[in-house]
Design an enzyme around this catalytic site. Sequence first.
Site, mmCIF file in Angstrom:
data_model
loop_
_atom_site.group_PDB
_atom_site.id
_atom_site.type_symbol
_atom_site.label_atom_id
_atom_site.label_comp_id
_atom_site.label_asym_id
_atom_site.label_seq_id
_atom_site.Cartn_x
_atom_site.Cartn_y
_atom_site.Cartn_z
ATOM 1 N N LYS A 1 0.852 -1.212 0.000
ATOM 2 C CA LYS A 1 0.000 0.000 0.000
ATOM 3 C C LYS A 1 0.878 1.250 0.000
ATOM 4 C CE LYS A 1 -1.691 1.580 4.058
ATOM 5 N NZ LYS A 1 -1.384 2.984 4.426
ATOM 6 N N ASN A 2 1.917 1.257 0.847
ATOM 7 C CA ASN A 2 2.698 2.489 1.038
ATOM 8 C C ASN A 2 3.709 2.734 -0.069
ATOM 9 O OD1 ASN A 2 1.173 2.890 3.240
ATOM 10 N ND2 ASN A 2 2.737 2.335 4.741
ATOM 11 N N CYS B 1 -4.719 11.610 11.085
ATOM 12 C CA CYS B 1 -4.851 10.159 11.239
ATOM 13 C C CYS B 1 -5.010 9.893 12.734
ATOM 14 C CB CYS B 1 -3.589 9.480 10.713
ATOM 15 S SG CYS B 1 -3.830 7.738 10.563
ATOM 16 N N ARG C 1 -0.922 14.901 12.690
ATOM 17 C CA ARG C 1 -0.074 14.485 11.568
ATOM 18 C C ARG C 1 0.355 15.740 10.811
ATOM 19 N NH1 ARG C 1 -1.197 9.190 10.317
ATOM 20 N NH2 ARG C 1 0.597 9.198 8.927
ATOM 21 N N ASP D 1 4.923 0.578 12.144
ATOM 22 C CA ASP D 1 3.687 -0.060 11.662
ATOM 23 C C ASP D 1 3.543 -1.480 12.176
ATOM 24 O OD1 ASP D 1 3.643 1.513 8.366
ATOM 25 O OD2 ASP D 1 3.207 2.228 10.376
ATOM 26 N N ARG E 1 -8.406 -0.654 4.642
ATOM 27 C CA ARG E 1 -7.538 0.367 4.037
ATOM 28 C C ARG E 1 -6.203 -0.231 3.637
ATOM 29 N NH1 ARG E 1 -5.956 4.583 7.758
ATOM 30 N NH2 ARG E 1 -4.621 5.024 5.990
HETATM 31 C C1 EPZ Z 1 4.265 6.872 6.338
HETATM 32 O O1 EPZ Z 1 3.471 7.864 6.972
HETATM 33 C C2 EPZ Z 1 3.377 5.649 6.228
HETATM 34 N N1 EPZ Z 1 2.197 5.964 5.420
HETATM 35 C C3 EPZ Z 1 2.942 5.212 7.634
HETATM 36 O O2 EPZ Z 1 2.191 4.010 7.497
HETATM 37 C C4 EPZ Z 1 4.191 4.910 8.458
HETATM 38 O O3 EPZ Z 1 3.797 4.601 9.764
HETATM 39 C C5 EPZ Z 1 5.104 6.138 8.473
HETATM 40 O O4 EPZ Z 1 5.409 6.530 7.113
HETATM 41 C C6 EPZ Z 1 6.407 5.870 9.200
HETATM 42 O O5 EPZ Z 1 7.061 4.789 8.626
HETATM 43 C C7 EPZ Z 1 2.309 5.941 4.082
HETATM 44 O O6 EPZ Z 1 3.365 5.691 3.535
HETATM 45 C C8 EPZ Z 1 1.058 6.221 3.298
HETATM 46 P P1 EPZ Z 1 6.294 10.256 8.481
HETATM 47 P P2 EPZ Z 1 3.985 9.409 7.032
HETATM 48 O O7 EPZ Z 1 6.156 11.505 7.670
HETATM 49 O O8 EPZ Z 1 4.636 9.757 5.744
HETATM 50 C C9 EPZ Z 1 6.142 13.457 11.989
HETATM 51 C C10 EPZ Z 1 0.334 2.612 7.767
HETATM 52 O O9 EPZ Z 1 -0.076 2.042 8.788
HETATM 53 N N2 EPZ Z 1 6.111 14.468 10.904
HETATM 54 O O10 EPZ Z 1 7.552 9.461 8.391
HETATM 55 O O11 EPZ Z 1 2.873 10.232 7.510
HETATM 56 C C11 EPZ Z 1 4.830 12.695 12.038
HETATM 57 O O12 EPZ Z 1 3.875 13.408 12.809
HETATM 58 C C12 EPZ Z 1 0.784 4.048 7.856
HETATM 59 O O13 EPZ Z 1 0.439 2.082 6.643
HETATM 60 C C13 EPZ Z 1 6.208 15.814 11.246
HETATM 61 O O14 EPZ Z 1 6.320 16.165 12.405
HETATM 62 O O15 EPZ Z 1 5.089 9.271 8.193
HETATM 63 C C14 EPZ Z 1 5.232 11.403 12.700
HETATM 64 O O16 EPZ Z 1 5.280 11.592 14.107
HETATM 65 C C15 EPZ Z 1 0.553 4.637 9.229
HETATM 66 N N3 EPZ Z 1 6.146 16.738 10.243
HETATM 67 C C16 EPZ Z 1 6.660 11.184 12.183
HETATM 68 O O17 EPZ Z 1 7.109 12.460 11.697
HETATM 69 C C17 EPZ Z 1 6.018 16.381 8.924
HETATM 70 O O18 EPZ Z 1 5.989 17.284 8.044
HETATM 71 C C18 EPZ Z 1 6.735 10.153 11.050
HETATM 72 O O19 EPZ Z 1 5.962 10.650 10.011
HETATM 73 C C19 EPZ Z 1 5.924 15.014 8.600
HETATM 74 C C20 EPZ Z 1 5.975 14.062 9.614
#
Ligand code: EPZ
Length: 417
Positions: free
Chosen positions: A22-23, A116, A121, A306, A398
Site C-alpha cells: 500500500k505504502n 490520522c 499528523r 507499523d 484500508r
Molecule cells: C508513512 O506515513 C506511512 N504511510 C505510515 O504508514 C508509516 O507509519 C510512516 O510513514 C512511518 O514509517 C504511508 O506511507 C502512506 P512520516 P507518514 O512523515 O509519511 C512526523 C500505515 O499504517 N512528521 O515518516 O505520515 C509525524 O507526525 C501508515 O500504513 C512531522 O512532524 O510518516 C510522525 O510523528 C501509518 N512533520 C513522524 O514524523 C512532517 O511534516 C513520522 O511521520 C511530517 C511528519
Amino acid sequence: MQKFVIQGGRRLEGDIVVQGAKNSALPILAATLLCEGESILENCPALSDVYAACRILSSTGCQCRMQEHTVHVTADAPACPAIPVSLMQEMRSSIMFLGAMLGRLGSCTLGYPGGCELGPRPIDLHLKALRRMGVNIREENGILTCTAPQGLRGARIHLQFPSVGATENILLAAVLARGDTILTNAAREPEILDLARYLSCCGAKIDGAGSSTIRVQGVKKLRGCTYRIMPDRIVTATWLAAAAVTGGELRLLHTDAASLESILAVLEEMNCRCSRTAESICIAAGGHMRAVRYLKTMPYPGFPTDAQAILMAVLCTANGTSVLEETIFENRFRHVDALVRMGADIQVAGRIAVVHGVRHLHGAQVSATDLRGGAAMLTAGLGAEGETILTDISHIDRGYDSPEQILRTVGAEIERI
Ligand code: EPZ
C-alpha cells in the site's frame, strides 16, 4: 458496518502469497500524474486507500481504471490543480499529490490532510521543503493554496526528521524541477526506493534513493511506464505474527525478506524459526513465545512503527515481560484497551508500553481503532480462546486485501459479516 467474527485457537498452516505494498502503490499512483502517456501499475493491492487515490487522480482530469490488481493511468492533460477536501479527508497520504501536482501543473489547492488516528499528523517538513523549491504556500481555514509562479527549482534540503512522506513529496516535486535537488537525512524505507525506481523507469534522474542522501537532476518531461509494485512488508509482518500467535507454520511467497530483517530478528528472539529465500519466508513457531525485553520503533532499517501493534498482540501471551517504546508517532497505543479487554496485562506510560505475558487471551467484542491497531486485534483474535467480534473493520480494509479469505486458506475460522 462490517465486522469479523473469529473463532480463535486454530493453528495456521500453509502458504500465503503476499499482496503489493500500500505504502508504495500510493506515492507511485501520485507519481503517475507527472508522466505523459500511460502508466500500468501491476501488483497493486485492492484497498480502499488505493481506490481513494484513483478518485483523486480522476478528479484532476487523469484517466484511471483498476482491473484485478493492475491500475492503468493516463495523465496526458491533467487540468484541475485541486484536490477536493472530501477526498483529502479520506486518507492522509493524499498529501502525496501535492508534490506531484506542483511538479506537473505548477500549482495545487488542497485541504489539510485528514488527521490520522496516530496523533497530530503535521506536514511542516513537507511545506518547508517545498518553499525552498520556490513554492508560495497560503493557508486559510484549512485550505492550502500552493503556487510556483516561476516553476519549481532544485534546492539543497535537509530534513530535521527522516519523514517518509516528506521524502516522497520532495522526490515528486524535484524530478521535473529546474536544476538539481540534494536531499539529506532522507527516509530510507524500501517504499522510497520503489518510488524512485518507478520514476527512473519513466525517465527521471535519481541517485541514492534508499540511503540518507538523495540527488535528483530535474528533467523536462517523464513518460509513463509499466511497473510492478513491491511486496507489502507490513502485511508480511502481520501474517508472520499470525503464525507466531497460533503456534503455526506458514510459508509467505512473493515477499522480500531483506526488508524485514528487523522483524525476523524479533520473531527469532521470541522463539520462532524463520528461514528465507530471496522471494519467500518460512516461519515456524517453536512452542511457547518468549517475551522481548525491549523493543523500540525506529526509522528504517530499525524496527518499523507499523509493526509495533501487531507484534504487541503476540507478546501479550509470551513468557515474561516486554517493554515497547513507540518513538515515531505520539499516539500509537490505541489498540491497548482492546487487548486488555481480551485479557492482556499491559501498562502504558507516554510512549512506553509494558506487556506482562499472560497464559492466553480470551475472545471479546472489540473495535478497530486504526489500520495497524485493527490488524493487532485480528492477530490477537486468531490466538485467543473463544470468539472475538471485531467491528469497524473499514480501518483494516484500508491496508489489507481480502484478509479473511487469505486467513481461511491457512486454517483460520474467520467470517466477514
Ligand atoms: C508513512 O506515513 C506511512 N504511510 C505510515 O504508514 C508509516 O507509519 C510512516 O510513514 C512511518 O514509517 C504511508 O506511507 C502512506 P512520516 P507518514 O512523515 O509519511 C512526523 C500505515 O499504517 N512528521 O515518516 O505520515 C509525524 O507526525 C501508515 O500504513 C512531522 O512532524 O510518516 C510522525 O510523528 C501509518 N512533520 C513522524 O514524523 C512532517 O511534516 C513520522 O511521520 C511530517 C511528519
